[in-house]
Design a protein around this motif. Structure first.
Motif, PDB file in Angstrom:
ATOM      1  N   GLU A  89      -8.949  -2.911  -3.051  1.00 30.63           N
ATOM      2  CA  GLU A  89      -9.107  -1.586  -3.640  1.00 30.63           C
ATOM      3  C   GLU A  89      -9.649  -0.670  -2.556  1.00 30.63           C
ATOM      4  OE1 GLU A  89     -11.790   0.727  -6.959  1.00 30.63           O
ATOM      5  OE2 GLU A  89     -11.573  -1.422  -7.105  1.00 30.63           O
ATOM      6  N   ASN A 107      -2.608  -4.391   1.958  1.00 34.42           N
ATOM      7  CA  ASN A 107      -2.028  -3.453   1.005  1.00 34.42           C
ATOM      8  C   ASN A 107      -2.384  -1.992   1.321  1.00 34.42           C
ATOM      9  OD1 ASN A 107      -4.572  -4.600  -0.481  1.00 34.42           O
ATOM     10  ND2 ASN A 107      -4.178  -2.732  -1.618  1.00 34.42           N
ATOM     11  N   TYR A 108      -2.148  -1.624   2.580  1.00 40.20           N
ATOM     12  CA  TYR A 108      -2.368  -0.249   3.023  1.00 40.20           C
ATOM     13  C   TYR A 108      -1.225   0.148   3.944  1.00 40.20           C
ATOM     14  CZ  TYR A 108      -4.802   3.970   4.385  1.00 40.20           C
ATOM     15  OH  TYR A 108      -5.152   5.284   4.567  1.00 40.20           O
ATOM     16  N   MET A 135      -1.872   1.002  -1.105  1.00 40.89           N
ATOM     17  CA  MET A 135      -0.797   0.477  -1.954  1.00 40.89           C
ATOM     18  C   MET A 135      -1.439  -0.403  -3.019  1.00 40.89           C
ATOM     19  SD  MET A 135       1.720  -0.478   1.296  1.00 40.89           S
ATOM     20  CE  MET A 135       2.171  -1.997   0.600  1.00 40.89           C
ATOM     21  N   ASP A 136      -0.666  -0.752  -4.037  1.00 44.01           N
ATOM     22  CA  ASP A 136      -1.173  -1.684  -5.044  1.00 44.01           C
ATOM     23  C   ASP A 136      -1.244  -3.067  -4.423  1.00 44.01           C
ATOM     24  OD1 ASP A 136      -1.334   0.267  -6.994  1.00 44.01           O
ATOM     25  OD2 ASP A 136       0.734  -0.074  -7.672  1.00 44.01           O
ATOM     26  N   GLY A 137      -2.324  -3.792  -4.753  1.00 43.43           N
ATOM     27  CA  GLY A 137      -2.449  -5.130  -4.201  1.00 43.43           C
ATOM     28  C   GLY A 137      -3.849  -5.669  -4.319  1.00 43.43           C
TER      29      GLY A 137
END
Length: 85
Positions: free
Chosen positions: A79, A65-66, A74-76
Motif C-alpha cells: 500500500e 506494485n509501483y 498499482m494494485d497489489g
C-alpha cells in the motif's frame, strides 16, 4: 651503528629479491593501451538501453506494485502512501 646498517642492508636485499615472475602479477598480460575502436551507432545504443530500462521497470513493478514510468502505485501487495516533504 655499523651492525644496524648491515642489518638494514640485509633486510633491503631480502625484500627486493622477490621471486614473482611478471606473469604472476595481476594485469601483467594486459596491453599497455586499450585498442581504440568505433562506438556503436547511437540508435543501437538507445535501443539497448531502452530495452534494459523497460526490463528493470517491469521487474520493479511486478515486485513492488509501483509503476515508475507513470509514477503511480498499482494494485497489489504493498500500500503506497504519498508523503509530503
Amino acid at each position: 651503528m655499523a651492525a644496524a646498517t648491515a642489518a638494514a642492508a640485509a633486510a633491503v636485499t631480502a625484500v627486493s629479491s622477490c621471486s614473482k615472475r611478471d606473469s604472476d602479477i595481476v594485469g601483467a598480460d594486459l596491453p599497455k593501451k586499450a585498442k581504440k575502436g568505433r562506438s556503436p551507432p547511437e540508435e543501437e545504443m538507445e535501443a539497448f538501453f531502452a530495452a534494459a530500462e523497460s526490463s528493470v521497470a517491469r521487474r520493479f513493478a511486478a515486485k513492488y506494485n509501483y509503476d515508475v514510468v507513470k509514477d503511480a502505485p498499482m494494485d497489489g501487495r504493498y500500500e503506497w502512501v504519498r508523503v509530503s516533504l
